[in-house]
Enzyme design. Structure first.
Site, PDB file in Angstrom:
ATOM      1  N   GLU A 142      91.018  40.244 -11.310  1.00 53.62           N
ATOM      2  CA  GLU A 142      89.918  41.195 -11.517  1.00 53.62           C
ATOM      3  C   GLU A 142      88.664  40.699 -10.808  1.00 53.62           C
ATOM      4  O   GLU A 142      88.397  39.492 -10.772  1.00 53.62           O
ATOM      5  CB  GLU A 142      89.644  41.337 -13.022  1.00 53.62           C
ATOM      6  N   ASP A 181      84.566  41.861 -10.843  1.00 51.31           N
ATOM      7  CA  ASP A 181      83.707  42.716 -11.662  1.00 51.31           C
ATOM      8  C   ASP A 181      82.316  42.927 -11.095  1.00 51.31           C
ATOM      9  O   ASP A 181      81.682  41.982 -10.584  1.00 51.31           O
ATOM     10  CB  ASP A 181      83.515  42.105 -13.058  1.00 51.31           C
ATOM     11  N   GLU A 207      79.389  44.760 -13.418  1.00 55.75           N
ATOM     12  CA  GLU A 207      79.105  45.410 -14.689  1.00 55.75           C
ATOM     13  C   GLU A 207      77.603  45.355 -14.956  1.00 55.75           C
ATOM     14  O   GLU A 207      76.974  44.303 -14.755  1.00 55.75           O
ATOM     15  CB  GLU A 207      79.850  44.727 -15.836  1.00 55.75           C
ATOM     16  N   ASN A 226      85.933  33.332 -16.741  1.00 59.75           N
ATOM     17  CA  ASN A 226      84.873  32.355 -17.035  1.00 59.75           C
ATOM     18  C   ASN A 226      84.133  31.912 -15.777  1.00 59.75           C
ATOM     19  O   ASN A 226      83.772  30.747 -15.626  1.00 59.75           O
ATOM     20  CB  ASN A 226      85.433  31.126 -17.758  1.00 59.75           C
ATOM     21  N   ARG A 237      78.936  24.334 -21.855  1.00 63.45           N
ATOM     22  CA  ARG A 237      80.122  25.168 -21.977  1.00 63.45           C
ATOM     23  C   ARG A 237      81.367  24.446 -21.496  1.00 63.45           C
ATOM     24  O   ARG A 237      82.478  24.780 -21.894  1.00 63.45           O
ATOM     25  CB  ARG A 237      79.903  26.437 -21.161  1.00 63.45           C
TER      26      ARG A 237
END
Length: 437
Positions: free
Chosen positions: A104, A106, A108, A131, A275
């Site tokens: 994918e 993106d 958005e 991620n 993260r």
């Protein structure tokens, strides 16, 4: 005859022409390239299918997808977003393959309350792993007029463009670093306008407001210049340096990308050390775009209506825009680590005492702890006070201290006494603590 059957007939009739010409470009009407996925009457077609709108209300949104699958290409769409309070909504334009380990790419737009900017959210998935988010606050208000958004996807890189200016690049490091890259699964184009108020705005704290009625986004002037899934070598056969297959940013493009990263990027996964406690992803290498650059021509960031006009308004509003993807501090450039000064190393090519008898500078294997008789110029650290009556230039560890008037300073003054070895510098590799420079 239904419109669906008509569109299928058009595809069937035009397909041989496309195959014969080997031109992987599509027409520019909704009927030929797309089909609705959901939303019923919330999808409206205007200007003979070249302009289409998606409406969202409290019950549902709407969406559509391409009829064909593509393996690499350039995908362009003009979009104008819903004005006013768009909190909780997501407006999309992306390519995806619907497989268990899906790929994918993106684009958005995450909505926000009135007066705060939309957040342009980009991401890449390969083999089901994503991620890789980067987010931006654009230098214009995307609700006032149409702007062009582009995804370029070829075997070497993915590039996101806004009004033909690059905002992000993701390179194919699969063979070099083992980072998955979408390169084998054909993808379809999807567009949608949907309610995501459980996460889209401030982590779901701000819900969509339908008290003022429905919201509408517009799409037009789409262009799909891409390789069909069955076209072999389509992505590599075009040698035109200006084609999407060989798209290169050039010097001006690199300057613009530097400016974007410095001025309007508000979130970058490669800077989110919290993260990734075990280390940043492998593709997060030092960037080639570390230095700030001047803004590109015509791209001066403007504050969205009602936004804080302060100098740092774009950056300071990030946490409010979407805490589910909080702004992550830019990864600082590692400061130069000072290196300890190297100790002076004697040059064996230039010994302190020239000795034609031993130009190879052979150390003394007979007595590594003591002096080297091959070099009488170096005193004996074991007993420098006792001279050697046989050779005043070489210390004698056995005889009592007897001053040597012939050679009080160390080097021989008796040329009749042979000196079989002279390395010039006493360097003993077996006992470096006893080396003398």
């Amino acid at each position: 005859m239904s419109s669906c059957k008509v569109s299928n007939m058009v595809i069937f009739l035009t397909l041989p022409l496309v195959m014969m010409a080997s031109i992987p470009a599509s027409a520019k009407t909704f009927y030929e390239d797309f089909e609705q996925t959901y939303g019923d009457q919330r999808l409206q077609l205007l200007d003979n299918g070249q302009h289409f709108t998606l409406t969202q209300d409290k019950d549902s949104g709407a969406g559509f997808k391409s009829k064909n699958e593509y393996l690499f290409g350039r995908f362009d769409m003009d979009m104008k977003l819903a004005p006013g309070n768009s909190a909780g909504t997501v407006t999309t334009f992306y390519v995806i393959t619907l497989t268990p380990e899906h790929d994918e790419i993106d684009i958005e737009f995450l909505g926000n309350a009135s007066g705060n900017p939309y957040t342009l959210h980009t991401n890449v998935y390969s083999k089901g792993k994503g991620n890789k988010e980067e987010q931006f606050h654009l230098w214009f208000d995307p609700t006032q007029e149409f702007h062009n958004y582009t995804i370029i996807w070829n075997p070497t890189r993915i590039i996101w463009l806004v009004d033909n200016s690059p905002i992000r690049i993701f390179k194919n490091f699969e063979s070099e670093l083992g980072v998955p890259y979408p390169h084998s699964k054909p993808m379809r184009v999807y567009c949608s306008f949907w309610n995501a108020d459980d996460w889209a705005t401030q982590g779901g704290k701000v819900k969509a407001d339908w008290s003022q009625g429905s919201k509408t986004v517009s799409y037009k002037n789409h262009n799909i210049n891409a390789c069909m899934s069955w076209q072999q070598d389509c992505a590599t056969s075009n040698k035109d340096p200006k084609s999407w297959q060989n798209y290169d940013l050039g010097e001006a493009g690199h300057d613009r990308l530097r400016w974007v990263r410095e001025k309007i990027r508000v979130s970058n996964y490669c800077a989110d050390k919290g993260r990734f406690p075990e280390g940043l992803p492998r593709e997060c290498m030092p960037s080639e775009f570390e230095n700030p650059a001047d803004p590109p021509a015509g791209a001066v960031p403007a504050n969205p209506p009602g936004a804080n006009p302060s100098k740092n308004s774009l950056k300071s509003s990030t946490a409010k825009a979407n805490p589910s993807h909080p702004r992550r501090p830019r990864q600082p450039v590692n400061p130069a680590i000072p290196k300890p000064a190297k100790p002076a190393v004697p040059n064996p090519a230039k010994p302190a005492i020239p000795n034609p008898a031993n130009p190879a500078n052979i150390p003394n294997p007979a007595n590594p702890a003591g002096p080297n008789p091959a070099n009488p110029a170096i005193p004996n650290p074991a007993n420098p006070a006792i001279p050697n009556p046989l050779n005043p230039a070489i210390p004698n560890p056995t005889n009592p201290p007897i001053p040597n008037p012939a050679n009080p300073t160390g080097p021989t003054s008796n040329p009749t006494i042979p000196q079989p070895i002279n390395i010039g510098i006493n360097i003993d590799p077996r006992n470096p603590k006893r080396n003398h420079y």
